[in-house]
Design a protein around this motif. Structure first.
Motif, PDB file in Angstrom:
ATOM      1  N   SER A 239     -52.594  -8.516   6.488  1.00 10.11           N
ATOM      2  CA  SER A 239     -52.402  -7.785   7.736  1.00 10.11           C
ATOM      3  C   SER A 239     -53.197  -8.421   8.871  1.00 10.11           C
ATOM      4  CB  SER A 239     -52.812  -6.329   7.553  1.00 10.11           C
ATOM      5  OG  SER A 239     -54.190  -6.262   7.215  1.00 10.11           O
ATOM      6  N   ASP A 240     -53.802  -9.594   8.606  1.00 11.07           N
ATOM      7  CA  ASP A 240     -54.545 -10.295   9.646  1.00 11.07           C
ATOM      8  C   ASP A 240     -53.589 -10.766  10.732  1.00 11.07           C
ATOM      9  OD1 ASP A 240     -56.900  -9.994   8.210  1.00 11.07           O
ATOM     10  OD2 ASP A 240     -56.708 -11.946   7.223  1.00 11.07           O
ATOM     11  N   PRO A 241     -54.043 -10.776  11.993  1.00 11.08           N
ATOM     12  CA  PRO A 241     -53.179 -11.288  13.058  1.00 11.08           C
ATOM     13  C   PRO A 241     -52.938 -12.782  12.867  1.00 11.08           C
ATOM     14  CG  PRO A 241     -55.384 -10.822  13.902  1.00 11.08           C
ATOM     15  CD  PRO A 241     -55.339 -10.341  12.476  1.00 11.08           C
ATOM     16  N   PRO A 242     -51.820 -13.300  13.379  1.00 11.50           N
ATOM     17  CA  PRO A 242     -51.557 -14.733  13.247  1.00 11.50           C
ATOM     18  C   PRO A 242     -52.636 -15.549  13.944  1.00 11.50           C
ATOM     19  CG  PRO A 242     -50.020 -13.699  14.793  1.00 11.50           C
ATOM     20  CD  PRO A 242     -50.804 -12.597  14.160  1.00 11.50           C
ATOM     21  N   ALA A 243     -52.886 -16.745  13.416  1.00 13.75           N
ATOM     22  CA  ALA A 243     -53.922 -17.612  13.980  1.00 13.75           C
ATOM     23  C   ALA A 243     -53.527 -18.152  15.350  1.00 13.75           C
ATOM     24  CB  ALA A 243     -54.210 -18.760  13.019  1.00 13.75           C
TER      25      ALA A 243
ATOM     26  N   VAL B 272     -50.511 -17.957  18.714  1.00 12.85           N
ATOM     27  CA  VAL B 272     -49.400 -17.306  19.398  1.00 12.85           C
ATOM     28  C   VAL B 272     -48.897 -18.267  20.469  1.00 12.85           C
ATOM     29  CG1 VAL B 272     -50.143 -14.937  18.977  1.00 12.85           C
ATOM     30  CG2 VAL B 272     -50.917 -16.110  21.028  1.00 12.85           C
ATOM     31  N   THR B 273     -47.644 -18.099  20.841  1.00 11.79           N
ATOM     32  CA  THR B 273     -47.076 -18.880  21.927  1.00 11.79           C
ATOM     33  C   THR B 273     -47.145 -18.056  23.201  1.00 11.79           C
ATOM     34  OG1 THR B 273     -45.574 -20.087  20.470  1.00 11.79           O
ATOM     35  CG2 THR B 273     -44.967 -19.988  22.796  1.00 11.79           C
ATOM     36  N   VAL B 274     -47.606 -18.682  24.269  1.00 16.63           N
ATOM     37  CA  VAL B 274     -47.640 -18.027  25.572  1.00 16.63           C
ATOM     38  C   VAL B 274     -46.564 -18.669  26.438  1.00 16.63           C
ATOM     39  CG1 VAL B 274     -49.019 -17.532  27.625  1.00 16.63           C
ATOM     40  CG2 VAL B 274     -50.097 -17.575  25.368  1.00 16.63           C
ATOM     41  N   LEU B 275     -45.724 -17.823  27.020  1.00 17.69           N
ATOM     42  CA  LEU B 275     -44.710 -18.254  27.974  1.00 17.69           C
ATOM     43  C   LEU B 275     -45.186 -17.825  29.352  1.00 17.69           C
ATOM     44  CD1 LEU B 275     -41.560 -17.094  26.003  1.00 17.69           C
ATOM     45  CD2 LEU B 275     -42.625 -19.365  26.015  1.00 17.69           C
ATOM     46  N   LEU B 276     -45.417 -18.791  30.192  1.00 18.31           N
ATOM     47  CA  LEU B 276     -45.946 -18.563  31.528  1.00 18.31           C
ATOM     48  C   LEU B 276     -44.840 -18.893  32.522  1.00 18.31           C
ATOM     49  CD1 LEU B 276     -48.340 -18.119  33.472  1.00 18.31           C
ATOM     50  CD2 LEU B 276     -48.990 -20.476  33.053  1.00 18.31           C
TER      51      LEU B 276
ATOM     52  N   ASN C 171     -54.965 -17.152  18.709  1.00 20.67           N
ATOM     53  CA  ASN C 171     -54.763 -15.720  18.917  1.00 20.67           C
ATOM     54  C   ASN C 171     -56.124 -15.019  18.922  1.00 20.67           C
ATOM     55  OD1 ASN C 171     -53.559 -13.254  19.251  1.00 20.67           O
ATOM     56  ND2 ASN C 171     -52.966 -13.037  17.109  1.00 20.67           N
ATOM     57  N   THR C 172     -56.852 -15.229  20.024  1.00 20.51           N
ATOM     58  CA  THR C 172     -58.204 -14.674  20.130  1.00 20.51           C
ATOM     59  C   THR C 172     -58.356 -13.946  21.455  1.00 20.51           C
ATOM     60  OG1 THR C 172     -59.112 -16.638  21.212  1.00 20.51           O
ATOM     61  CG2 THR C 172     -59.171 -16.601  18.789  1.00 20.51           C
TER      62      THR C 172
ATOM     63  N   GLY D 289     -45.794 -14.130  18.942  1.00 22.76           N
ATOM     64  CA  GLY D 289     -46.428 -14.586  17.705  1.00 22.76           C
ATOM     65  C   GLY D 289     -45.486 -14.323  16.564  1.00 22.76           C
ATOM     66  N   ALA D 290     -45.751 -14.750  15.437  1.00 26.09           N
ATOM     67  CA  ALA D 290     -46.722 -15.745  15.039  1.00 26.09           C
ATOM     68  C   ALA D 290     -46.108 -17.141  15.156  1.00 26.09           C
ATOM     69  CB  ALA D 290     -47.139 -15.512  13.586  1.00 26.09           C
ATOM     70  N   VAL D 291     -46.968 -18.112  15.288  1.00 28.32           N
ATOM     71  CA  VAL D 291     -46.519 -19.493  15.442  1.00 28.32           C
ATOM     72  C   VAL D 291     -46.843 -20.252  14.166  1.00 28.32           C
ATOM     73  CG1 VAL D 291     -46.845 -21.634  16.720  1.00 28.32           C
ATOM     74  CG2 VAL D 291     -46.868 -19.453  17.926  1.00 28.32           C
ATOM     75  N   GLU D 292     -45.847 -20.915  13.638  1.00 27.31           N
ATOM     76  CA  GLU D 292     -46.065 -21.845  12.534  1.00 27.31           C
ATOM     77  C   GLU D 292     -45.942 -23.233  13.120  1.00 27.31           C
ATOM     78  OE1 GLU D 292     -43.959 -23.297   8.414  1.00 27.31           O
ATOM     79  OE2 GLU D 292     -43.592 -21.270   9.115  1.00 27.31           O
ATOM     80  N   GLN D 293     -46.970 -24.029  12.977  1.00 31.24           N
ATOM     81  CA  GLN D 293     -46.973 -25.362  13.572  1.00 31.24           C
ATOM     82  C   GLN D 293     -46.680 -26.422  12.519  1.00 31.24           C
ATOM     83  OE1 GLN D 293     -50.915 -25.483  15.219  1.00 31.24           O
ATOM     84  NE2 GLN D 293     -50.193 -24.769  17.193  1.00 31.24           N
TER      85      GLN D 293
END
Length: 131
Positions: free
Chosen positions: A3-7, A9-13, A83-84, A114-118
């Protein structure tokens, strides 16, 4: 399942291609150097990103403001960030203190996805496959 948040995230600006209208209702284009400066600052902070400048079929943004529908033609910066709380606060302050003035806007919209898999495919990885 964690249940941890993803490490990451993608930001769309979303950024306007035109300044808000002047008193006569005219809108002048935002200079390209402002988009490049913004992309450079984002890359320096988070290690990279993608700037999309749609010249021929730009996305159209629209939103309600005081009973009126506003519309804009948009550019987009996409960046993956940790994601901090620190990343979110930096982006919030950057949009508030830098981007609103640079692009002469009352508000800047950031969307966190989120979440982002790289997956990064590099020359080194390709070289390892051929050994």
């Amino acid at each position: 399942m964690s249940s941890d948040p993803p490490a990451w995230v993608t930001v769309l600006l979303r950024l306007p291609l035109f300044y808000n209208p002047d008193d006569a209702g005219n809108r002048s284009p935002v200079e390209d150097k402002k988009f490049l400066e913004t992309a450079d600052e984002i890359a320096r902070r988070f290690g990279g990103g993608t700037l999309f400048m749609f010249r021929h079929d730009a996305p159209r943004g629209f939103w309600w403001d005081q009973g009126i529908v506003n519309k804009d033609v948009l550019a987009l910066i996409e960046v993956d960030v940790p994601n901090t709380a620190e990343s979110r606060e930096w982006l919030r302050a950057y949009a508030r203190d830098i981007l609103r003035e640079r692009f002469r806007q009352r508000a800047i919209y950031l969307k966190f996805v989120g979440a982002v898999e790289q997956l990064i495919v590099s020359d080194e990885e390709i070289g390892d496959e051929h050994r």
